[in-house]
Design a protein around this motif. Structure first.
Motif, short mmCIF file in Angstrom:
data_model
loop_
_atom_site.label_atom_id
_atom_site.label_comp_id
_atom_site.label_asym_id
_atom_site.label_seq_id
_atom_site.Cartn_x
_atom_site.Cartn_y
_atom_site.Cartn_z
N GLY A 42 0.82 -1.20 0.00
CA GLY A 42 0.00 0.00 0.00
C GLY A 42 0.86 1.25 0.00
O GLY A 42 2.09 1.19 -0.01
N ARG A 43 0.19 2.38 0.04
CA ARG A 43 0.89 3.66 -0.02
C ARG A 43 1.86 3.85 1.16
O ARG A 43 2.99 4.28 1.00
N GLU A 44 1.38 3.47 2.35
CA GLU A 44 2.23 3.64 3.53
C GLU A 44 3.48 2.78 3.44
O GLU A 44 4.60 3.22 3.75
N GLU A 45 3.29 1.53 2.99
CA GLU A 45 4.44 0.64 2.86
C GLU A 45 5.37 1.12 1.74
O GLU A 45 6.59 1.00 1.84
N GLU A 46 4.78 1.65 0.68
CA GLU A 46 5.58 2.17 -0.43
C GLU A 46 6.52 3.27 0.06
O GLU A 46 7.71 3.31 -0.27
N ILE A 47 5.97 4.17 0.87
CA ILE A 47 6.78 5.27 1.41
C ILE A 47 7.86 4.72 2.34
O ILE A 47 9.00 5.17 2.34
N GLU A 48 7.50 3.71 3.11
CA GLU A 48 8.46 3.10 4.04
C GLU A 48 9.64 2.50 3.27
O GLU A 48 10.81 2.67 3.64
#
Lengths: 181, 289
Positions: free
Chosen positions: B52-58
Motif C-alpha cells: 500500500g501507499r504507507e508501505e511504499e513510502i516506508e
C-alpha cells in the motif's frame, strides 16, 4: 471479613499468574542465524546493528511484538517477535511488560541521545550561513548487502522531508515563471 | 459460596489465558529467514495484502537513505528549495499529484538522477552542471517522477518471490518484519543502480514530456538534455559511463522522444525555458560557468 481476605488473596494470586513479568527470563536469543537490532519498536526505525543467534540478549521490556534488549557490548535496541523462538515468543505474550519510556522520534530516525549516533550527525557540515555544503562522511549505519556495503543516511532523508513547499509559495513560483497553474 | 464461585472463575480464566498463550505459541510461525517469509505470509492468511501507499513510502524512505548514504547530499537550502519548487510544479501535473514528493541534490560529479518509491527524487550535482535551463531540470525531474508515479520499483518488488504468498503480496508484513523491509530495500536499491527496463525508461520519457508540457515548460528541453548526454564532450567519461549503465542507449531515447514530440499538439510543443532563473538559483551557487 475472612471472605474478603480470601478474595483478595485469590485476586492477588490471579494477578501474579497473569503478570508477564513472572515469566520473564533475563536472557533471550534469536532463533535465526542473524537479525537486525532496531532503534525503536517498529520496522521503520533505523537499523542499529546485526546480531547473531549465539548472542545472549538481556530482555529489558517489550511492547506488543517488539522486544527491547541489551547486547553484551551494551547496545540497546529492539527486536521483532518473529526473530524469537516460538518458546520465547509464547513466554512474553500480550501487550507487553512495563516498558521504559521510548524517546519520541517523529521521523523515526533521530538518536535517542548522545554517543555514536550523535557523532555521526556532527559529521555533516550543515548550512547555517546558507552556503553550499555537502554531507561528509559517517552517513549512518553501514549495511552489507549482496550488491556491496553501503550506508543509510536517514539524516539526509530528514533534510529532504524538512523542506516543505506551501501552496502559496508554489503558486508564486509558477506565476512568476509564466508557467501553467 | 461466593468465594468458591470466585475461585472457580479465577481457575477457569487462568486456564483460558494460559491455553490462549499456548495456542499463540503453537501458531507463532517459525522465525523466518527470507526464504521462510512465504510461510509466514501464508500463516497470516487474510492479513496478506499488496504493497500500500504507507508501505511504499516506508520502502522508498529506506532506499532513499541508501542512495543518500552512497553519495551524500548537498545541503544548500536555497538551491534545494528551488529544485523542490521545479519538481513540485511538474509533480502537480503527474499521474500522482497527491503524493508528497521530496527532492535533493546528490554530492557527486557523475551524471545521473534517481527516484525511489514514495516520492524521493535525487539529481546529482554533475547533472546540474550540464543543465542549462529550468525546463531541462524540469524534464529530468519529470522523468524520475514518472518512475515514482507508475511505481516501477514497487511493481518489481511485488514480483519477487520473497514478497509473495500464493497469489498475494505480503504488504502488511512490512510493519512487523524488518527482514522483509530490508529485503525489499536491498532489492529496490539494486534495481535503482542497475537501471530500469528499457520499456520503463521509454515510458518515463513519454510521461516526462506530458508532465513538462502541462506545467508550461518547453518539452523540447528533454531532447536538448539527452543530446548533451550523447555529446560526450559535455561530461566526464565516468559520468557518461554511469549514465549509460543505468539508462538505455541515448540514441534510442532521443529517437523515441523526437517521435513522441512530433505527435504532440502544436500548443503543447511550446513553453518556457527559464534559463536565467536556473542560472540564478543553481549555476551561480555551484560556481559553474
Amino acid at each position: 471479613m475472612r471472605r474478603r481476605i480470601t478474595t483478595l488473596v485469590f485476586l492477588a494470586a490471579f494477578l501474579w499468574v497473569w503478570s508477564p513479568e513472572v515469566f520473564a527470563s533475563p536472557v533471550i536469543t534469536i532463533d535465526l542465524p542473524e537479525a537486525y537490532l532496531l532503534e525503536g519498536p517498529g520496522a521503520g526505525y533505523r537499523i542499529l546493528c546485526k546480531i547473531t543467534r549465539d548472542e545472549p540478549l538481556i530482555l529489558l521490556s517489550w511492547e506488543g511484538d517488539w522486544f527491547r534488549v541489551r547486547r553484551p557490548n551494551g547496545t540497546v535496541g529492539w527486536l521483532s517477535r518473529v526473530t524469537l523462538s516460538p518458546e520465547d515468543s509464547a513466554r512474553y505474550p500480550g501487550t507487553g511488560g512495563k516498558p521504559e519510556p521510548v524517546v519520541s522520534t517523529p521521523g523515526k530516525t533521530k538518536s535517542s541521545g548522545g554517543g555514536f549516533l550523535d557523532s555521526i550527525r556532527t559529521g555533516f557540515k550543515g548550512n547555517p550561513d546558507n552556503t553550499l555544503t555537502a554531507s561528509a562522511g559517517g552517513r549512518g549505519i553501514i549495511t552489507e548487502t549482496d550488491s556491496g556495503v553501503y550506508a543509510r543516511d536517514y539524516w539526509a532523508v530528514e533534510y529532504m522531508e524538512s523542506i516543505i513547499i506551501s501552496d502559496d509559495e508554489l503558486n508564486r513560483f509558477i506565476v512568476s515563471g509564466g508557467l501553467r497553474p | 459460596m461466593r468465594v468458591r464461585a470466585l475461585m472457580l472463575a479465577v481457575v477457569c480464566l487462568t486456564a483460558v489465558v494460559q491455553s490462549g498463550c499456548a495456542t499463540l505459541g503453537a501458531l507463532t510461525p517459525s522465525p523466518p529467514g527470507l526464504g521462510d517469509l512465504v510461510s509466514v505470509a501464508t500463516t497470516l492468511g487474510s492479513a496478506v495484502t499488496p504493497i500500500g501507499r504507507e508501505e511504499e513510502i516506508e520502502i522508498g524512505r529506506s532506499i532513499a537513505a541508501g542512495v543518500a548514504g552512497n553519495y551524500g547530499i548537498v545541503r544548500d537550502e536555497r538551491m534545494t528549495r528551488y529544485i523542490c519548487l521545479v519538481g513540485e510544479a511538474v509533480a502537480a501535473k503527474s499521474d500522482r499529484p497527491d503524493l508528497l514528493y521530496h527532492f535533493a541534490v546528490l554530492d557527486t560529479d557523475i551524471i545521473n538522477a534517481f527516484s525511489c518509491p514514495g516520492g524521493y527524487v535525487f539529481v546529482t550535482r554533475g547533472t546540474l552542471g550540464i543543465i542549462e535551463s529550468e525546463a531541462e531540470l524540469a524534464a529530468v525531474l519529470a522523468h524520475e517522477i514518472s518512475h515514482v508515479a507508475h511505481k516501477d520499483i514497487i511493481n518489481e518488488i511485488e514480483k519477487q518471490q520473497f514478497f509473495q504468498a500464493g497469489n498475494k503480496v505480503a504488504g502488511t508484513l512490512l510493519h512487523s518484519d524488518p527482514a522483509l523491509l530490508n529485503a525489499a530495500t536491498s532489492f529496490g536499491t539494486g534495481l535503482l543502480f542497475k537501471g530500469f527496463s528499457r520499456a520503463d525508461e521509454y515510458r518515463a520519457d513519454e510521461f516526462a514530456l506530458t508532465y513538462v508540457a502541462a506545467a508550461g515548460y518547453d518539452p523540447a528541453a528533454l531532447l536538448t538534455f539527452l543530446e548533451k548526454l550523447k555529446d560526450g564532450s559535455a561530461v566526464s567519461d565516468g559520468g557518461v559511463k554511469l549514465l549509460f549503465a543505468t539508462h538505455p542507449q541515448i540514441d534510442g531515447r532521443i529517437s523515441n522522444v523526437r517521435t513522441l514530440m512530433s505527435k504532440m499538439p502544436e500548443q503543447q510543443r511550446t513553453g518556457k525555458l527559464l534559463a536565467p532563473r536556473y542560472i540564478e538559483n543553481v549555476r551561480s551557487r555551484t560556481g559553474l560557468p
